[in-house]
Motif scaffolding. Structure first.
Motif, PDB file in Angstrom:
ATOM      1  N   HIS A  68      -4.847  -2.278   9.171  1.00 24.89           N
ATOM      2  CA  HIS A  68      -4.751  -3.598   8.552  1.00 24.89           C
ATOM      3  C   HIS A  68      -3.772  -4.476   9.312  1.00 24.89           C
ATOM      4  CE1 HIS A  68      -3.770  -6.587   5.459  1.00 24.89           C
ATOM      5  NE2 HIS A  68      -4.933  -6.315   4.951  1.00 24.89           N
ATOM      6  N   TYR A  95       7.718  16.799  -8.330  1.00 26.28           N
ATOM      7  CA  TYR A  95       8.221  17.945  -7.589  1.00 26.28           C
ATOM      8  C   TYR A  95       9.666  17.805  -7.135  1.00 26.28           C
ATOM      9  CZ  TYR A  95       3.246  18.853  -7.500  1.00 26.28           C
ATOM     10  OH  TYR A  95       1.946  19.070  -7.870  1.00 26.28           O
ATOM     11  N   ILE A  96      10.178  16.619  -7.175  1.00 24.68           N
ATOM     12  CA  ILE A  96      11.517  16.437  -6.647  1.00 24.68           C
ATOM     13  C   ILE A  96      12.549  17.052  -7.581  1.00 24.68           C
ATOM     14  CG2 ILE A  96      11.738  14.139  -7.671  1.00 24.68           C
ATOM     15  CD1 ILE A  96      13.489  13.466  -5.202  1.00 24.68           C
ATOM     16  N   HIS A 128     -12.797  -0.059  -7.341  1.00 21.93           N
ATOM     17  CA  HIS A 128     -13.875   0.212  -6.394  1.00 21.93           C
ATOM     18  C   HIS A 128     -15.040   0.890  -7.098  1.00 21.93           C
ATOM     19  CE1 HIS A 128     -15.920   2.123  -2.981  1.00 21.93           C
ATOM     20  NE2 HIS A 128     -15.386   1.172  -2.256  1.00 21.93           N
ATOM     21  N   PRO A 132       3.216  10.691  -6.918  1.00 23.70           N
ATOM     22  CA  PRO A 132       2.893  12.115  -6.787  1.00 23.70           C
ATOM     23  C   PRO A 132       4.125  12.981  -6.507  1.00 23.70           C
ATOM     24  CG  PRO A 132       1.829  10.783  -5.067  1.00 23.70           C
ATOM     25  CD  PRO A 132       2.380   9.846  -6.068  1.00 23.70           C
ATOM     26  N   GLU A 133       5.066  12.452  -5.750  1.00 24.80           N
ATOM     27  CA  GLU A 133       6.211  13.278  -5.412  1.00 24.80           C
ATOM     28  C   GLU A 133       7.176  13.464  -6.576  1.00 24.80           C
ATOM     29  OE1 GLU A 133       5.364  10.404  -4.110  1.00 24.80           O
ATOM     30  OE2 GLU A 133       7.074   9.142  -3.528  1.00 24.80           O
ATOM     31  N   LEU A 143     -16.209  -4.772  -2.239  1.00 29.96           N
ATOM     32  CA  LEU A 143     -14.792  -5.056  -2.498  1.00 29.96           C
ATOM     33  C   LEU A 143     -14.101  -5.305  -1.174  1.00 29.96           C
ATOM     34  CD1 LEU A 143     -12.356  -5.128  -4.428  1.00 29.96           C
ATOM     35  CD2 LEU A 143     -12.159  -2.672  -4.136  1.00 29.96           C
ATOM     36  N   LEU A 192       1.803  26.435  -6.399  1.00 35.29           N
ATOM     37  CA  LEU A 192       1.892  26.428  -7.861  1.00 35.29           C
ATOM     38  C   LEU A 192       1.324  27.723  -8.431  1.00 35.29           C
ATOM     39  CD1 LEU A 192       0.875  22.725  -8.620  1.00 35.29           C
ATOM     40  CD2 LEU A 192       3.164  23.734  -8.540  1.00 35.29           C
ATOM     41  N   ILE A 230     -13.078  -2.653   3.333  1.00 35.91           N
ATOM     42  CA  ILE A 230     -12.959  -1.210   3.179  1.00 35.91           C
ATOM     43  C   ILE A 230     -14.002  -0.704   2.190  1.00 35.91           C
ATOM     44  CG2 ILE A 230     -11.437   0.654   2.447  1.00 35.91           C
ATOM     45  CD1 ILE A 230      -9.137  -1.429   3.088  1.00 35.91           C
ATOM     46  N   MET A 231     -14.656   0.363   2.572  1.00 39.92           N
ATOM     47  CA  MET A 231     -15.542   1.020   1.623  1.00 39.92           C
ATOM     48  C   MET A 231     -15.174   2.490   1.571  1.00 39.92           C
ATOM     49  SD  MET A 231     -19.238  -0.716   2.094  1.00 39.92           S
ATOM     50  CE  MET A 231     -19.431  -2.492   1.946  1.00 39.92           C
ATOM     51  N   GLN A 232     -15.584   3.107   0.485  1.00 39.66           N
ATOM     52  CA  GLN A 232     -15.201   4.488   0.264  1.00 39.66           C
ATOM     53  C   GLN A 232     -16.454   5.304   0.051  1.00 39.66           C
ATOM     54  OE1 GLN A 232     -14.191   5.429  -3.535  1.00 39.66           O
ATOM     55  NE2 GLN A 232     -12.685   7.011  -3.090  1.00 39.66           N
ATOM     56  N   ILE A 252      -8.979   2.562  -6.295  1.00 39.11           N
ATOM     57  CA  ILE A 252      -9.994   3.577  -6.571  1.00 39.11           C
ATOM     58  C   ILE A 252     -10.774   3.224  -7.827  1.00 39.11           C
ATOM     59  CG2 ILE A 252     -10.363   5.987  -7.211  1.00 39.11           C
ATOM     60  CD1 ILE A 252      -8.013   6.745  -5.482  1.00 39.11           C
ATOM     61  N   PHE A 302       0.816  -1.202   0.000  1.00 41.11           N
ATOM     62  CA  PHE A 302       0.000   0.000   0.000  1.00 41.11           C
ATOM     63  C   PHE A 302       0.858   1.264   0.000  1.00 41.11           C
ATOM     64  CE2 PHE A 302      -4.315  -1.093   2.087  1.00 41.11           C
ATOM     65  CZ  PHE A 302      -4.749  -1.519   0.858  1.00 41.11           C
ATOM     66  N   ILE A 360      -5.006   3.005   6.694  1.00 43.18           N
ATOM     67  CA  ILE A 360      -5.419   1.638   6.412  1.00 43.18           C
ATOM     68  C   ILE A 360      -4.281   0.658   6.663  1.00 43.18           C
ATOM     69  CG2 ILE A 360      -6.110   0.069   4.565  1.00 43.18           C
ATOM     70  CD1 ILE A 360      -7.701   2.350   3.342  1.00 43.18           C
ATOM     71  N   ILE A 361      -3.096   1.039   6.231  1.00 48.19           N
ATOM     72  CA  ILE A 361      -1.945   0.158   6.459  1.00 48.19           C
ATOM     73  C   ILE A 361      -1.814  -0.176   7.939  1.00 48.19           C
ATOM     74  CG2 ILE A 361       0.575   0.037   6.377  1.00 48.19           C
ATOM     75  CD1 ILE A 361       0.509   1.701   3.864  1.00 48.19           C
ATOM     76  N   PHE A 392      -9.598   8.279  -1.173  1.00 54.25           N
ATOM     77  CA  PHE A 392      -8.372   7.510  -1.313  1.00 54.25           C
ATOM     78  C   PHE A 392      -7.270   8.319  -1.967  1.00 54.25           C
ATOM     79  CE2 PHE A 392      -9.587   2.751  -1.541  1.00 54.25           C
ATOM     80  CZ  PHE A 392      -9.591   2.718  -0.167  1.00 54.25           C
ATOM     81  N   THR A 393      -7.618   9.528  -2.405  1.00 56.11           N
ATOM     82  CA  THR A 393      -6.684  10.237  -3.282  1.00 56.11           C
ATOM     83  C   THR A 393      -5.482  10.790  -2.544  1.00 56.11           C
ATOM     84  OG1 THR A 393      -8.165  12.119  -3.070  1.00 56.11           O
ATOM     85  CG2 THR A 393      -8.376  10.781  -5.034  1.00 56.11           C
ATOM     86  N   PRO A 405       3.503  12.812   0.511  1.00 57.58           N
ATOM     87  CA  PRO A 405       4.846  12.469   0.014  1.00 57.58           C
ATOM     88  C   PRO A 405       5.444  13.552  -0.877  1.00 57.58           C
ATOM     89  CG  PRO A 405       3.179  10.902  -0.743  1.00 57.58           C
ATOM     90  CD  PRO A 405       2.543  11.762   0.262  1.00 57.58           C
ATOM     91  N   GLU A 406       4.623  14.207  -1.660  1.00 54.82           N
ATOM     92  CA  GLU A 406       5.177  15.187  -2.576  1.00 54.82           C
ATOM     93  C   GLU A 406       5.613  16.466  -1.881  1.00 54.82           C
ATOM     94  OE1 GLU A 406       2.131  13.967  -2.559  1.00 54.82           O
ATOM     95  OE2 GLU A 406       0.601  15.400  -3.207  1.00 54.82           O
ATOM     96  N   ILE A 410      -0.283  23.024  -1.849  1.00 57.06           N
ATOM     97  CA  ILE A 410       0.509  22.870  -3.070  1.00 57.06           C
ATOM     98  C   ILE A 410      -0.142  23.636  -4.229  1.00 57.06           C
ATOM     99  CG2 ILE A 410       1.140  21.184  -4.832  1.00 57.06           C
ATOM    100  CD1 ILE A 410       1.835  19.274  -2.539  1.00 57.06           C
ATOM    101  N   TYR A 434       9.237  17.536  -1.527  1.00 60.50           N
ATOM    102  CA  TYR A 434      10.046  17.775  -2.707  1.00 60.50           C
ATOM    103  C   TYR A 434       9.644  18.991  -3.503  1.00 60.50           C
ATOM    104  CZ  TYR A 434      11.381  13.034  -1.607  1.00 60.50           C
ATOM    105  OH  TYR A 434      11.827  11.918  -0.963  1.00 60.50           O
ATOM    106  N   ILE A 435       8.443  19.485  -3.258  1.00 62.50           N
ATOM    107  CA  ILE A 435       7.979  20.589  -4.085  1.00 62.50           C
ATOM    108  C   ILE A 435       8.738  21.865  -3.750  1.00 62.50           C
ATOM    109  CG2 ILE A 435       6.095  21.121  -2.478  1.00 62.50           C
ATOM    110  CD1 ILE A 435       4.516  22.008  -5.000  1.00 62.50           C
TER     111      ILE A 435
END
Lengths: 389, 389
Positions: B133, A333-334, A133, A329-330, A143, B307, B145-147, A130, A120, B129-130, B120-121, B329-330, B303, B333-334
């Motif tokens: 889980h 930008y890196i 789902h 995603p990163e 799911l 931008l 899991i449901m969204q 996504i 994950f 979740i990790i 989830f985005t 994560p990004e 972000i 680096y941005i």
DNA sequence: AAAAATATCGGTAACGTTTGCGGATACGTT
DNA sequence: AACGTATCCGCAAACGTTACCGATATTTTT
């Protein structure tokens, strides 16, 4: 004295052992065995679980049979509008919630699709989820997601759990350890549809959803070559996975097409993990004659290399070109931006889900295994843009 | 001639209509209605579903009762080593897979925990979740899991599905639309444990797992102030969510502590979405007297603002300080790096899971609702590091 | 050796649904 | 009156397991 519950005899009662810590007797006359219910004992304790209202409750409440209630709730024919309305009203009043478990048991289907992913941590699998789902929910399926954590043993245990839970179909992306596929063949044997995606293998008869790894890899390496890089290293994944093999093939093909010398010590096939990426990256950058570009199997590894290069004062892209895979995603930008291959993650999920739906909902069993190849896209950013020297 | 199946009378049989296209008869003598089974008719067609081997199959195969097989498979007492081994062998030979559905039905529990997340985005929920889980798997529970896709209607339908599937407990983070909590109260009423996390509300009696949003927000704004920013805007989330309110409170508290003027038109509370972030950001940056710093509700929004500032030629951090929330994560680096609040995502997941396990596995119902507050961490990067002017 | 204890096993209700088949009525048609 | 049709509803058997309780067979104790 104790009397026999059957023949009411009193004299012929003898002890006859214990059963569950309760004295047991036998009547020598009628040869009847019995235990005495202990009056001091508490009554068999009521279920502590709260009673959920069932179809039977509704039936009793309005004086019809449970089959009538069932039909009313499901919009079947053979029922009068009045009874139906009465049932519906009573169901609402009693706050009835159908028991999917019982339904599943009698129907032998669960309306649930299982999905097993290796990890994950990267954005790849969440994005696939996504997509999947979305179309599964649309089609009325649930799911259930499990995570194998890149471990073969966990993957096997996950498939067993899926089997036990009687999912209608399975979507799976294999771990980097998986070399044996018996746990998947069980699904074939039972006629439970299966779709592999991303991390697929050739030994299972099932639809596969992949991307054009060969082409993607080829174009990535070609891009590096056209930008004047000569000595390109490849940091690949474990070779039991077809993705790894395909990407390696693409790498070799591009190198050969442009007449570049392939130095075998600059090809590393290893496990996916941050730690390994660091080790392999260090190895490559510490070579006495180090590569002038690296094509990595994923963005995490590429980013590790970029960071390491930064530490060592190696200039990107001038002294080192870097290309990754997957467009995390990163990556946008890196530093100067990481050139990478964008995968259509949501599309992968959707396609996978559509496949499994077709298989699950088809009566016939004649669907031929197929393979869907989705297109990737080379995203050129700063990490590889240098004018050909 | 036709005879009555009951009284064997022959003379008194009369036709009595059709039922399901079959001729129906009545015996005038005994007033018995009947239809004749058509011998030419095909036998009730065999189930097309492949037969899964059951406990009964094993029992028949080795000539014991199914209860014996059940005991053998579950390591119960009251069974001889030989029979047990025989059962185990036959189970392996017949490739027996237990039917969890039937098990769940009789036990009234599913060993499954449900989880509903709004999206989830961003990396936030996948990371939660990790964590969840991990501890649930460890404890032998499945995770479904449901969204809800930030939609109240979908959230309600998700909870119904969870209820129907008889999950043992629910973990939920609310959507930004959720204002009514009746769908959660159903769980209380049924005694199904519930744990809220991140997006919690005050109107439900259940444990909540949150972070110290107030403190985090305070320290973020304080950090901006200490770096010489004066006119700090706040781009917040919808106010029905407590996180939004807490972060707003922290913002106000910090501003007040340092005697900064709060300009109400520089506080925007809106929905989470890339698009909205762009609109609100544009509004803020286009103000005739624009802020010199922006504290955003999450990194995506921050972000977007960075931008947009880049496009407009606004220098970060000199002309504009930016702080986000969650440490995507990004964000590392941005540009100059986005200063943000790191949330202990995996920890949130683990804590939430531990709570639900306690609730699910406790016999008593006396667990008081509680609230766990986890600590965040201010991660200072380039987007806010300017020497106090 | 009789009596008591132990070790194994079988029978059978649950669990909550669905569904095929047939029963019972009402009403219409020869 | 005899028959045909339609509508509505109930019975009971599944689905696969578990667990309570009783029943033997075997061993141990008195």
């Amino acid at each position: 004295m104790i009397g026999c519950p059957k023949c009411s005899e009193v004299g012929s009662i003898m002890k006859a052992g214990y059963v569950r810590n309760k004295q047991r007797y036998v009547c020598k006359d009628c040869n009847y065995f019995f235990t005495l219910s202990d009056p001091g004992q508490v009554l068999p304790r009521k279920k502590s679980r709260r009673h959920q209202t069932t179809i039977i409750d509704i039936a009793k409440a309005i004086g019809v049979s449970n089959s009538t209630v069932s039909r009313a709730l499901h919009g079947h024919a053979d029922i009068s509008p009045e009874t139906r309305q009465a049932v519906l009203d009573m169901a609402a009043q009693l706050d009835y919630q159908p028991n999917q478990l019982a339904y599943n048991l009698v129907k032998s289907r669960t309306n649930t699709i299982g999905m097993i992913v290796p990890e994950f941590t990267n954005s790849f699998f969440p994005n696939v989820i996504i997509g999947a789902h979305e179309v599964l929910t649309e089609a009325g399926y649930n799911l259930t997601i499990m995570q194998s954590n890149e471990s073969y043993a966990v993957e096997v245990s996950n498939t067993k759990a899926m089997l036990a839970n009687r999912i209608d179909g399975l979507l799976i992306s294999l771990t980097q350890e998986t070399n044996n596929y018996d746990h998947l063949k069980v699904f074939e044997k039972r006629g439970i549809p299966l779709v592999l995606f991303n991390r697929v293998c050739d030994h299972v008869e099932a639809p596969k959803v992949v991307v054009n790894d060969f082409d993607a890899s080829f174009s990535a390496v070609e891009h590096l070559i056209l930008n004047g890089y000569e000595r390109i290293a490849h940091l690949g994944g474990p070779l039991n996975l077809r993705v790894s093999r395909e990407r390696l093939r693409g790498y070799r093909a591009a190198m050969e097409k442009y007449g570049k010398n392939i130095e075998e010590n600059m090809i590393i096939q290893g496990m996916f993990s941050q730690q390994k990426a660091r080790i392999y990256g260090k190895y490559l950058l510490d070579l006495e004659n180090r590569p002038d570009a690296i094509f990595a199997v994923n963005d995490s590894a590429a980013i590790e290399i970029m960071l390491m290069a930064l530490e060592k004062g190696i200039k990107i892209p001038d002294q080192l070109g870097v290309v990754g895979f997957s467009d995390n995603p990163e990556s946008a930008y890196i530093g100067p931006g990481l050139t990478t291959i964008r995968q259509p993650t949501a599309e992968i999920g959707k396609t996978t889900a559509k496949w499994i739906l077709q298989l699950v909902e088809s009566e016939e069993e004649v669907k031929l295994p197929n393979e869907t190849v989705l297109k990737t896209e080379l995203v050129v950013r700063g990490s590889s843009k240098r004018n050909p020297s």
